[in-house]
Enzyme design. Structure first.
Site, PDB file in Angstrom:
ATOM      1  N   ASP B 106       0.856  -1.189   0.000  1.00  0.00           N
ATOM      2  CA  ASP B 106       0.000   0.000   0.000  1.00  0.00           C
ATOM      3  C   ASP B 106       0.890   1.236   0.000  1.00  0.00           C
ATOM      4  O   ASP B 106       1.307   1.722   1.049  1.00  0.00           O
ATOM      5  CB  ASP B 106      -0.911  -0.014   1.229  1.00  0.00           C
ATOM      6  N   ALA B 107       1.193   1.728  -1.200  1.00  0.00           N
ATOM      7  CA  ALA B 107       2.109   2.867  -1.321  1.00  0.00           C
ATOM      8  C   ALA B 107       1.473   4.017  -2.100  1.00  0.00           C
ATOM      9  O   ALA B 107       2.048   5.092  -2.180  1.00  0.00           O
ATOM     10  CB  ALA B 107       3.412   2.432  -1.985  1.00  0.00           C
ATOM     11  N   LYS B 108       0.299   3.779  -2.708  1.00  0.00           N
ATOM     12  CA  LYS B 108      -0.461   4.829  -3.400  1.00  0.00           C
ATOM     13  C   LYS B 108       0.407   5.657  -4.331  1.00  0.00           C
ATOM     14  O   LYS B 108       0.369   6.878  -4.316  1.00  0.00           O
ATOM     15  CB  LYS B 108      -1.186   5.707  -2.370  1.00  0.00           C
ATOM     16  N   ARG B 109       1.190   4.970  -5.167  1.00  0.00           N
ATOM     17  CA  ARG B 109       2.072   5.658  -6.087  1.00  0.00           C
ATOM     18  C   ARG B 109       1.321   6.152  -7.324  1.00  0.00           C
ATOM     19  O   ARG B 109       0.238   5.646  -7.652  1.00  0.00           O
ATOM     20  CB  ARG B 109       3.213   4.735  -6.522  1.00  0.00           C
TER      21      ARG B 109
END
Lengths: 315, 315
Positions: B106-109
């Site tokens: 979960d890094a929302k890049r």
């Protein structure tokens, strides 16, 4: 404590230009000598690539530090190398600051609540470079999750003299697909985001001019850029899309106020890999890649001075 | 090569639950014994914190690996520690996969063009955990920059059997501030993003059921969740907001198809720090934090089985 906006204005006035140099280390574009020596030093490919990225960026910082107020390392290229790349990113940020440059980490982070706080603490060092592991002055931030998710970043900006640049209107060809979503009153999504950013920048400090909450607005949409400058009078702009992406100085002129302040204009590939471009390849070539980067930086500075209000900075 | 969606469906059927355990190591919440022993091992604070994060996550993985199909490490908490945290994140991802879990980072890049490619290569290992430095099966992605910026992620998903979950309707209180922007026809921004994700998931592989391009839709907006399930029939959902954020099993029931597939439901704090919650503190306490996490995971699985179509998985 000096705010980000005060420090940035000081740096722009000192260097007499709003030129921002992006650091985009791309392995396949790096000078071959840097790659070869890194490979000799490290058997591990990621370690060798990270060492090459670091050397390239440090040498590029040495070239541009006397010329420009700020640099913008692109986090993605470092992350692609894994933890070795993160070490290199942290060092490059620290080195840039040690050379008197403002450092804007381009990582486009965004998340909710305490998770956003963690990202803010990771990157937003503000005035003291040692206050965060990636000790940047400012960070790019994505707004999709909502206005409440910007608050943790704004809070740390206030506390540490740091800044953020919120994505408003990006420079890519498809940026309109969601950013141009238009409501029944004619308000586009990016305008709604702009209005939130304007309010945050007014409140972020006691300032009658620019605050420390900025906006990313691409040079590739010059009409929108001019409108957004009017719409966000207190918001410092970060303008990508100049140079390799097709924007020219005329396209960004409307971003500046009469003193030549209010915006910084980024070029990454056009400077990093100037030695590969038709304009500089013959004169300099790969062996003189730093001289090519220097010439390209000076050409950008002259272009902005001649064709935008940023020329006033040189008076 | 098996696609992400095929591998995820297999994992869900094997474990007979769509429960997803988020790994959110928060220093101030960790069991004090883990913190103390890490501090004894390392003088450097970041190294000690990273070691504690790693130990906590590895032990939590040991608890949940027999019970659930997938885990979701939150990159922000690791990044806050700097490069030491990145080492821990890479190791935690690898350990999770070695224990048979699907790993969603979960890094929302999100970024444009070749920069998005760099992020994709950093995180999207797909079927072979060694294909990327952060060797996840899937990554969360932010759509603000535009539909063209999703393409590099989708391409790598196809090539490596990886997946992405695009932010559509997030679980935070302010998620509507931009996501609910409504055009003259009544179409909300998040619905427009949903339509793009649906098309990408249909085209991402030869599949008549779910593709490998997923969507993040919060449990905290149950009406929208039901509508989005209908609107994106080929899109696997990742549902945050269950538990600590206030969503319950009834809120997420509409996310599933009749077989109990089509969605995974995340709980992070409620499981990671179950030993601090009123429901488990007395029975287990800090010394038995793993037993508390196990009990909370089993309670979540039972809750989803009893109150959603996911109960069919246990037939």
């Amino acid at each position: 404590m000096a705010s980000f906006s005060a420090r940035l204005d000081h740096a722009i006035r000192s260097k007499k230009t709003p030129a921002l140099v992006g650091l985009d280390p791309r392995w396949d574009q790096l000078p071959s000598k840097i790659k070869a020596s890194a490979r000799e030093m490290y058997d591990d490919p990621a370690a060798a690539m990270a060492a090459a990225f670091e050397e390239f960026c440090v040498r590029l910082i040495d070239v541009v530090a006397p010329l420009v107020p700020a640099i913008k390392p692109q986090a993605a290229f470092f992350e692609e190398l894994g933890p070795d790349g993160s070490v290199a990113l942290a060092r490059v940020i620290r080195y840039g600051r040690s050379q008197g440059l403002m450092v804007i980490c381009d990582a486009k982070r965004g998340d909710i609540g305490t998770t956003a706080e963690a990202y803010a603490r990771a990157y937003l060092a503000g005035e003291d470079p040692h206050a965060a592991p990636y000790g940047a002055d400012a960070l790019t931030v994505s707004p999709y999750l909502g206005d409440d998710t910007l608050a943790p970043f704004v809070k740390l900006c206030d506390e540490r003299g740091a800044g953020i640049y919120v994505l408003v209107r990006t420079s890519n060809p498809g940026s309109g697909s969601f950013q141009n979503h238009t409501d029944a009153t004619g308000l586009k999504l990016y305008e709604g985001v702009a209005d939130v950013v304007e309010k945050l920048s007014i409140h972020s400090e006691n300032s009658t001019s620019y605050g420390s909450i900025g906006a990313v607005v691409g040079a590739t949409y010059p009409r929108e850029l001019g409108e957004l400058r009017q719409r966000m009078p207190h918001v410092p702009l970060l303008i990508p899309g100049y140079g390799a992406q097709g924007g020219n100085a005329g396209d960004v002129a409307a971003a500046f106020d009469a003193e030549g302040l209010g915006a910084i204009v980024n070029s990454s590939r056009g400077i990093n890999f100037a030695f590969r471009s038709p304009a500089y390849a013959e004169t300099f070539g790969e062996k003189q890649w730093e001289a090519a980067a220097e010439a390209a930086t000076k050409a950008m500075i002259a272009d902005l001075a001649a064709n935008t209000p940023a020329g006033r900075l040189q008076d």
